[in-house]
Every structure is written in C-alpha cells, then in structure tokens.
Design a protein around this motif. Structure first.
Motif, PDB file in Angstrom:
ATOM      1  N   PRO A 104      34.172  23.734  45.337  1.00 55.03           N
ATOM      2  CA  PRO A 104      34.908  24.826  45.993  1.00 55.03           C
ATOM      3  C   PRO A 104      36.223  24.336  46.576  1.00 55.03           C
ATOM      4  O   PRO A 104      36.367  23.164  46.911  1.00 55.03           O
ATOM      5  CB  PRO A 104      33.948  25.293  47.091  1.00 55.03           C
ATOM      6  CG  PRO A 104      32.963  24.208  47.273  1.00 55.03           C
ATOM      7  CD  PRO A 104      32.935  23.405  46.013  1.00 55.03           C
ATOM      8  N   LYS A 105      37.185  25.268  46.664  1.00 54.13           N
ATOM      9  CA  LYS A 105      38.472  24.965  47.280  1.00 54.13           C
ATOM     10  C   LYS A 105      38.851  26.099  48.206  1.00 54.13           C
ATOM     11  O   LYS A 105      38.262  27.177  48.131  1.00 54.13           O
ATOM     12  CB  LYS A 105      39.531  24.721  46.218  1.00 54.13           C
ATOM     13  CG  LYS A 105      39.735  25.869  45.269  1.00 54.13           C
ATOM     14  CD  LYS A 105      40.471  25.447  44.011  1.00 54.13           C
ATOM     15  CE  LYS A 105      41.935  25.587  44.131  1.00 54.13           C
ATOM     16  NZ  LYS A 105      42.691  25.272  42.944  1.00 54.13           N
ATOM     17  N   LYS A 106      39.819  25.850  49.082  1.00 54.67           N
ATOM     18  CA  LYS A 106      40.237  26.886  50.031  1.00 54.67           C
ATOM     19  C   LYS A 106      41.023  27.954  49.296  1.00 54.67           C
ATOM     20  O   LYS A 106      41.937  27.651  48.535  1.00 54.67           O
ATOM     21  CB  LYS A 106      41.079  26.285  51.146  1.00 54.67           C
ATOM     22  CG  LYS A 106      41.447  27.324  52.196  1.00 54.67           C
ATOM     23  CD  LYS A 106      41.852  26.722  53.487  1.00 54.67           C
ATOM     24  CE  LYS A 106      42.237  27.691  54.566  1.00 54.67           C
ATOM     25  NZ  LYS A 106      42.164  29.094  54.336  1.00 54.67           N
ATOM     26  N   GLY A 107      40.652  29.208  49.542  1.00 54.90           N
ATOM     27  CA  GLY A 107      41.344  30.353  48.974  1.00 54.90           C
ATOM     28  C   GLY A 107      41.892  31.238  50.081  1.00 54.90           C
ATOM     29  O   GLY A 107      41.923  30.854  51.249  1.00 54.90           O
ATOM     30  N   ALA A 108      42.289  32.438  49.709  1.00 56.06           N
ATOM     31  CA  ALA A 108      42.833  33.392  50.672  1.00 56.06           C
ATOM     32  C   ALA A 108      41.720  34.007  51.512  1.00 56.06           C
ATOM     33  O   ALA A 108      40.536  33.913  51.179  1.00 56.06           O
ATOM     34  CB  ALA A 108      43.587  34.497  49.937  1.00 56.06           C
ATOM     35  N   ASP A 109      42.106  34.663  52.593  1.00 54.93           N
ATOM     36  CA  ASP A 109      41.215  35.452  53.443  1.00 54.93           C
ATOM     37  C   ASP A 109      40.081  34.628  54.050  1.00 54.93           C
ATOM     38  O   ASP A 109      38.960  35.090  54.181  1.00 54.93           O
ATOM     39  CB  ASP A 109      40.665  36.647  52.646  1.00 54.93           C
ATOM     40  CG  ASP A 109      40.286  37.821  53.528  1.00 54.93           C
ATOM     41  OD1 ASP A 109      40.847  37.942  54.637  1.00 54.93           O
ATOM     42  OD2 ASP A 109      39.434  38.620  53.105  1.00 54.93           O
TER      43      ASP A 109
END
Length: 133
Positions: A104-109
């Motif tokens: 996993p990676k950092k996304g929006a919201d």
C-alpha cells in the motif's frame, strides 16, 4: 471488502469539471488534494452516502494522462474500502489476482491505497482503500 469507497472519474480540466459536478449534485466539492506520487490533482464530492473523486493529470506521464489519451474522460476506477489493506492484498494475490501495487501507498483523502491490474478484473481498475488512523 466493506463497501464502495468512491468512484474515480478521469477529467481533462478539474476546474471545469468541478463546476459541472457542482451543478449535477447541487453542492460544491468538499476537498481538493494533490497526490504527487500519482501525478494527479483530485477533487471530492459527496452524493448521498457516496463519494465521487475527479482526477486531473498534473504531468504527461501520470496514469490519468495515459488513461485519457487512450480512452478519453470517464470512469477510471472503482474503489473499495477494506479494513486491513495488507491482508486484503495478500488474500487477492493468493486468489490469483495481479496487483499493480504489491504494497500500500499513501493516496488522497487520508487513505492507504493499492490497485489491482484491470486485466485481472474484466477490464475494471479496482482500488483498495484503508483509512489512515
């Protein structure tokens, strides 16, 4: 997978699309956010209990720019909320699904995200989303 988290729509012009969707939903977006790792600017709307994410490319190499070049504007992905994204990635890999992101990676919201490859899901790009605590 708990529920549909949001539907992502690729757009060429975020400002014009924000105006269009504000008229459609009868209210303005609630958030605009850049996701530099994906080369996109996002805008979020609520429609009842559902969320719509508009995505505009910020560079020619971004996945959204490539998508629009191939297919034009339109539905880009369907995102599903998951409780534990790492376990869900492993479960899906064990079931034979091909992942675009194996971690996993950092996304929006305020989400951790990972995408499944659309060749493994009948041509539909699927995003997994987990809230960051």
């Amino acid at each position: 997978m708990k529920k549909i988290e949001h539907i992502g729509i690729a757009v060429k012009d975020l400002e014009a699309s924000n105006t269009l969707f504000a008229k459609l939903f009868g209210k303005k977006h609630y958030k605009i956010e850049a996701v530099e790792s994906e080369g996109v600017m996002t805008s979020f709307f609520k429609a009842g209990p559902n969320k719509i994410e508009l995505l505009q490319a910020t560079n020619a190499d971004s996945p959204i720019a490539k998508f629009i070049e191939k297919k034009g504007e339109g539905i880009h992905h369907i995102a599903f909320a998951v409780k534990d994204i790492e376990k869900e990635i492993e479960r899906l890999k064990d079931e034979g699904f091909k992942m675009i992101h194996e971690k996993p990676k950092k996304g929006a919201d305020n989400k951790l995200i990972a995408f499944l490859h659309p060749k493994a899901t009948n041509g539909v790009l699927i995003e997994l989303c987990q809230d960051i605590d």
